[in-house]
Design a protein around this motif. Structure first.
Motif, short mmCIF file in Angstrom:
data_model
loop_
_atom_site.label_atom_id
_atom_site.label_comp_id
_atom_site.label_asym_id
_atom_site.label_seq_id
_atom_site.Cartn_x
_atom_site.Cartn_y
_atom_site.Cartn_z
N SER A 15 59.98 73.55 40.06
CA SER A 15 60.93 73.00 41.03
C SER A 15 62.01 72.29 40.22
O SER A 15 61.74 71.27 39.59
CB SER A 15 60.24 72.01 41.96
OG SER A 15 61.22 71.33 42.73
N ASP A 67 54.58 66.65 45.29
CA ASP A 67 55.82 65.92 45.38
C ASP A 67 55.93 65.03 46.61
O ASP A 67 56.74 64.10 46.65
CB ASP A 67 57.02 66.86 45.34
CG ASP A 67 57.29 67.42 43.95
OD1 ASP A 67 56.72 66.88 42.98
OD2 ASP A 67 58.05 68.38 43.84
N SER A 122 62.53 68.37 41.10
CA SER A 122 61.54 67.36 40.75
C SER A 122 60.96 67.52 39.35
O SER A 122 60.39 66.58 38.82
CB SER A 122 60.39 67.38 41.76
OG SER A 122 59.66 68.59 41.65
N ARG A 127 53.20 67.29 36.97
CA ARG A 127 54.33 66.46 37.38
C ARG A 127 54.99 65.86 36.16
O ARG A 127 54.32 65.30 35.30
CB ARG A 127 53.84 65.34 38.30
CG ARG A 127 54.89 64.38 38.74
CD ARG A 127 55.54 64.86 40.03
NE ARG A 127 56.46 63.82 40.47
CZ ARG A 127 57.71 64.06 40.76
NH1 ARG A 127 58.19 65.27 40.71
NH2 ARG A 127 58.50 63.09 41.14
N THR A 178 58.45 69.39 38.78
CA THR A 178 57.04 69.71 39.00
C THR A 178 56.85 71.20 38.82
O THR A 178 57.66 72.01 39.26
CB THR A 178 56.60 69.27 40.41
OG1 THR A 178 56.85 67.88 40.56
CG2 THR A 178 55.13 69.55 40.64
N ASP A 223 61.06 59.16 42.37
CA ASP A 223 61.43 59.06 40.95
C ASP A 223 62.17 57.76 40.70
O ASP A 223 62.86 57.24 41.49
CB ASP A 223 62.30 60.24 40.53
CG ASP A 223 61.46 61.52 40.45
OD1 ASP A 223 62.06 62.59 40.52
OD2 ASP A 223 60.24 61.44 40.32
#
Length: 98
Positions: free
Chosen positions: A31, A93, A34, A50, A36, A98
Motif C-alpha cells: 500500500s 491499517d 501506508s 507495517r 504496509t 502515523d
C-alpha cells in the motif's frame, strides 16, 4: 487474507496496491499510502508487515488454503488477488495513525 472479501475498504484499496514481488512461489503487495505490505508464500502462509519510520514489523500472520494461494500467485495483478491482499492490509491499517 480473504479471497472472497466484500469489504468495501479492501475493494477501494485494491486498485492502488503495488505488486513489489511476484515469483512462482511468492508475491508481495504494497500500500503506497501506508507502507504496509502483504507477503504470500505458495504454501498459503502470509504475513502483513507495517512500516514505522525505518522499521518494518510483522503485525499479522495467517494462512489461506494452498489452492487459493496458487490462484493468487498465478496472477498477483488480478483484481481478486489485489482484493485479498488489500483485505489483510486494511485490517492492519485500520485505526493506525502515523
Amino acid at each position: 487474507m480473504d479471497v472472497g472479501t466484500t469489504d468495501q475498504r479492501a475493494w477501494s484499496l485494491a486498485p492502488h496496491l503495488v505488486v513489489v514481488r511476484a515469483t512462482g512461489d511468492a508475491a508481495e503487495w504494497l500500500s503506497p499510502d501506508s507502507g504496509t505490505t502483504c507477503r504470500l508464500e505458495a504454501v498459503g502462509e502470509y504475513v502483513v508487515l507495517r512500516r514505522v519510520g525505518t522499521r518494518v514489523t510483522p503485525v499479522v500472520a495467517g494462512t489461506v488454503l494452498p489452492d487459493e494461494a496458487a490462484v493468487l500467485l498465478t496472477d498477483p495483478d488480478a483484481v481478486s488477488a489485489r482484493r485479498a491482499a488489500a483485505h489483510a492490509i486494511v485490517a492492519v491499517d485500520a485505526g493506525v495513525r502515523d
